[in-house]
Scaffold this motif. Sequence first.
Motif, short mmCIF file in Angstrom:
data_model
loop_
_atom_site.label_atom_id
_atom_site.label_comp_id
_atom_site.label_asym_id
_atom_site.label_seq_id
_atom_site.Cartn_x
_atom_site.Cartn_y
_atom_site.Cartn_z
N TYR A 86 0.84 -1.19 0.00
CA TYR A 86 0.00 0.00 0.00
C TYR A 86 0.88 1.25 0.00
O TYR A 86 2.04 1.20 -0.38
CB TYR A 86 -0.95 -0.03 1.20
N GLN A 87 0.35 2.35 0.45
CA GLN A 87 1.11 3.59 0.43
C GLN A 87 2.17 3.61 1.54
O GLN A 87 1.99 2.97 2.57
CB GLN A 87 0.18 4.79 0.60
N ASN A 129 3.53 5.21 4.41
CA ASN A 129 3.12 6.27 5.31
C ASN A 129 3.54 6.07 6.77
O ASN A 129 3.01 6.70 7.66
CB ASN A 129 1.60 6.46 5.26
#
Length: 304
Positions: A163-164, A166
């Motif tokens: 996913y991202q 972060n």
Amino acid sequence: MKKILLLFIALTFNNIQAQEIKTMTYFQNDSIKLDLDLYLPKKKANEKIPLIIFAFGGGFSGGERTGEKDFGIFMAKNGYAVASISYTLYMKGKDFGCKGSLTEKVKAIQLGVSDMWQATSFLIENANKYNLDTSKIFISGISAGAEIGFHASFWDYKLMNLYQNNLPQNFKYAGFIGGSGAIMDINLITKEKAIPMLLAHGNNDNTVPYNAGSHRSCPTNASGWMILFGSYAVYNHMNELHKDIELITFCGGGHEFSGYLFHQGQQYVLDFVNDVLKGKRFESHVIIPSEKKGAGNGKYLFCE
């Protein structure tokens, strides 16, 4: 008798009120929605709360985040927040054994790890709301959940995250608590990346190897063959690195002891996180004879 009963009810009510449980969605996209249960201790003014993130077991095909509710309540009563997370059960309806696919097994772990990182990021972003100490986040799990914990701790976040990106730069968990887990590449655990660990494992586990071995004891010519380094291999490796680790071995025991730390052994977990936060150095190996002692194959003679 009535007074004793009323006192018991009052004490029980006070214990329940000593913590609260919040359910929230930590990740959602077009195809999946993932929740977590956050067990919070009674808040103290201006005091940040250490956090333990937990992943259940079930071979990446089953299990429930609510299964270890007693562990969450126990730790909350002792001043710790616990986040029990749901994660992607990629192997549901698929073969996670010897006839399965190695690629699919790795993907299941990678998805679970990416979910764990997402949950960690979510909790960091909401730390002020729940009074959490982001410098004191532990990771934990049972079996498949422990495999998530191992790889989330030592995989390259930017390379392996699906996913991202972060998580804060250079983020590191404060410690790892694992029941009958393993890691695919022990060399991922370096002096720089090593974190304190509390591990428990049966030395006769045929599902997740106690030492170095194949997952589910599969033969090398099986399509689902995967090498794993279990708790004893990690213990020896951490000793070579002179890093803090405690291993509980169930002599002659199998995979049925995977949940021990989060059931009967909760005090071990509490003592471990307390010791880590106090900066205490440790290295220990506790051997507990299991009911199956004598049923082992004599492979690990130090148990005798």
